[in-house]
Design an enzyme around this catalytic site. Structure first.
Site, PDB file in Angstrom:
ATOM      1  N   ARG A 177       0.828  -1.215   0.000  1.00  0.00           N
ATOM      2  CA  ARG A 177       0.000   0.000   0.000  1.00  0.00           C
ATOM      3  C   ARG A 177       0.865   1.269   0.000  1.00  0.00           C
ATOM      4  NH1 ARG A 177      -2.271  -3.621  -1.432  1.00  0.00           N
ATOM      5  NH2 ARG A 177      -4.162  -4.591  -0.630  1.00  0.00           N
ATOM      6  N   SER A 227     -11.376  -1.809   2.727  1.00  0.00           N
ATOM      7  CA  SER A 227     -10.672  -2.295   3.915  1.00  0.00           C
ATOM      8  C   SER A 227     -10.238  -1.118   4.776  1.00  0.00           C
ATOM      9  CB  SER A 227      -9.447  -3.124   3.518  1.00  0.00           C
ATOM     10  OG  SER A 227      -9.844  -4.282   2.809  1.00  0.00           O
ATOM     11  N   GLU A 297      -5.800   1.861   6.832  1.00  0.00           N
ATOM     12  CA  GLU A 297      -5.539   1.790   5.399  1.00  0.00           C
ATOM     13  C   GLU A 297      -6.269   2.931   4.700  1.00  0.00           C
ATOM     14  OE1 GLU A 297      -6.313  -1.187   1.624  1.00  0.00           O
ATOM     15  OE2 GLU A 297      -5.506  -2.007   3.480  1.00  0.00           O
TER      16      GLU A 297
END
Length: 304
Positions: A177, A227, A297
């Site tokens: 990420r 998420s 996230e």
């Protein structure tokens, strides 16, 4: 106020109806949450993007770049300055041989479908990811065993000094990420994906299976940002949350999904404050129970 009025008027003179003033960000995020942005601008093309950003910089107005708004929580006080939405006008998709070039505003799932239809394989994993190409590259999006880093070969981006630069694979600094674009302030304009010749029907079957799994396991029927927490090393965030008995945990209109504990959903009327308190509570409970600290996230933006 006079200065505020002037820069918005100048931006409207440049982009017309593509500039919205005092625009609720709840209309532009998949969470359906967020206060007003002073201005919300959707550039028509690269040249307008460059001109508008120069205008904002000269006026000392902060610019917040937004893609599809799918991995974002906007705070309740909104966003000062201008939100720059790289959306439909900058979403061209071109296919030449095994290379797919897509504008930053193109939706990742749409690009995946067009690639499969052209008989190319490599993007199937992305079919259900709701983000834009720009956001996907920025976050190195991934799912079902695939990641953007596996297929992107070059990225065209606008540097803070106004220069347009083409980045190559050696410069991406991709990680979990993470990409170099989170560090260098460059704005992604387009990306080139190097795929492989494949079987159209096989790709379609794989994508249908992925979509079916998403519908079965994820709370797609409710607004969310995807998420909520990053995957901690050696664990899965959703599993930890479930094991700690937090499925269904609710703060105001925000809830840990009863379908998938890795998602926080907007049950109706949730505020950013609700979501942030819920995230803090969950993170604290997981740390107390397992000694693991969950990190967001979802990207949290806006005025505190």
């Amino acid at each position: 106020m006079d200065k505020d009025f002037t820069w918005r008027e100048e931006l409207i003179a440049l982009a017309g109806s593509r500039v919205l003033c005092d625009e609720p960000m709840s209309r532009h995020t998949t969470f359906r949450i967020g206060g007003n942005a002073d201005a919300f601008w959707t550039p028509a093309d690269e040249s307008e993007l460059i001109a508008g950003l120069k205008l904002l910089k000269t006026a000392g107005v902060p610019a917040t770049i937004l893609g599809n708004g799918s991995n974002v929580l906007v705070r309740d006080k909104g966003i000062r300055g201008c939100v720059v939405s790289l959306a439909a006008p900058m979403s061209d998709i071109n296919i030449e041989g095994t290379e797919v070039t897509a504008g930053a505003g193109a939706i990742l799932g749409v690009v995946a479908n067009k690639a499969a239809e052209a008989g190319l394989t490599g993007l199937e994993f992305a079919v259900g990811i709701p983000g834009s190409i720009g956001g996907a590259v920025y976050m190195n999006a991934g799912a079902y065993g695939g990641e953007i880093k596996d297929i992107v070969s070059s990225v065209t981006a606008l540097l803070p000094n106004g220069e347009v630069k083409q980045f190559t694979a050696a410069e991406f600094d991709f990680g979990y990420r993470h990409s170099v674009f989170q560090e260098n302030g460059a704005i992604i304009i387009s990306a080139v994906f190097s795929l492989a010749a494949g079987d159209k029907e096989a790709s379609r079957r794989q994508m249908n299976e992925i979509q079916a799994k998403r519908r079965e396991k994820q709370p797609l029927e409710l607004p969310s940002a995807g998420s909520t927490f990053k995957r901690p090393p050696g664990y899965f965030a959703g599993t930890l949350i479930d094991q700690t008995g937090l499925k269904g945990y609710t703060v105001g209109g925000a809830q840990v999904s009863e379908k998938h504990a890795g998602f926080v959903v907007n049950k109706g009327g949730a505020t950013a404050a609700d979501v942030l308190q819920l995230m803090k509570d969950v993170s604290d409970r997981i740390y107390a129970a397992h000694g693991v600290r969950l990190e967001p996230e979802v990207k949290i933006i806006g005025e505190e």
